[in-house]
Scaffold this motif. Structure first.
Motif, PDB file in Angstrom:
ATOM      1  N   UNK A  86      46.635  50.304  31.415  1.00 35.03           N
ATOM      2  CA  UNK A  86      45.316  49.663  31.383  1.00 35.03           C
ATOM      3  C   UNK A  86      45.363  48.223  31.886  1.00 35.03           C
ATOM      4  N   UNK A  87      46.491  47.514  31.709  1.00 35.96           N
ATOM      5  CA  UNK A  87      46.616  46.151  32.248  1.00 35.96           C
ATOM      6  C   UNK A  87      46.470  46.172  33.775  1.00 35.96           C
ATOM      7  N   UNK A  88      47.099  47.139  34.420  1.00 34.98           N
ATOM      8  CA  UNK A  88      47.008  47.259  35.883  1.00 34.98           C
ATOM      9  C   UNK A  88      45.563  47.499  36.284  1.00 34.98           C
ATOM     10  N   UNK A  89      44.893  48.404  35.579  1.00 35.33           N
ATOM     11  CA  UNK A  89      43.493  48.705  35.912  1.00 35.33           C
ATOM     12  C   UNK A  89      42.591  47.482  35.671  1.00 35.33           C
ATOM     13  N   UNK A  90      42.842  46.734  34.597  1.00 45.65           N
ATOM     14  CA  UNK A  90      42.061  45.525  34.329  1.00 45.65           C
ATOM     15  C   UNK A  90      42.325  44.467  35.404  1.00 45.65           C
TER      16      UNK A  90
END
Length: 173
Positions: A86-90
């Motif tokens: 999710x960090x990558x997507x954010x």
């Protein structure tokens, strides 16, 4: 031919054969080390790379860019560290919200650097160098990248990314 001459001749012939085999072997290794520079797999992954950066830097469509990542994506960056899932997507949502194209930032592959290495039963490794130019800036950034692509249900998904060796270079034309 006397016996010492035969032995010398045989030794020279054996040496020549071994040298020839070593050259052939080193050429095979060099070709394999060089990776694929063309062909169907190379073209398919070059296309996937272009889709990712078109969505991230040009059309600034976070949903399209994030759809390319696996659920367990890992992104290693020499300046920003590790981000996962999710960090990558954010991070992608933040990047696209600031839309690099609208700020005059362009990402291009450094010609001739892209290589692909198939991984049986998994996907492929892609590596290369890319350049980031910003309109009006005195310098540009060049970096190396490694992308590990996983083929899932007939779709290529980006599982691991390493972006490193970021350095400033004179601005492009």
């Amino acid at each position: 031919m006397n016996t010492p001459s035969r032995m010398c001749h045989a030794a020279l012939l054996a040496f020549a054969l071994m040298a020839s085999a070593a050259v052939t072997h080193s050429q095979t290794i060099a070709q394999g080390v060089d990776g694929l520079r063309s062909g169907a797999l190379f073209d398919e992954l070059a296309h996937m790379d272009s889709l990712l950066f078109e969505a991230s830097f040009v059309s600034c469509d976070a949903a399209r860019a994030n759809a390319i990542f696996t659920d367990d994506v890992e992104f290693y960056h020499d300046k920003d560290g590790l981000s996962t899932g999710e960090q990558v997507r954010e991070n992608t949502r933040r990047l696209t919200a600031a839309c690099p194209a609208s700020r005059g930032i362009v990402r291009t592959l450094v010609p001739g650097t892209l290589r692909v290495y198939p991984i049986q039963g998994y996907g492929a490794l892609q590596l290369g160098a890319h350049r980031f130019d910003e309109r009006g800036a005195p310098t540009s950034t060049v970096a190396q990248f490694v992308s590990l692509w996983r083929q899932q249900e007939g779709q290529w998904r980006l599982a691991r990314v390493m972006s490193f060796d970021h350095r400033s270079v004179p601005a492009g034309p």
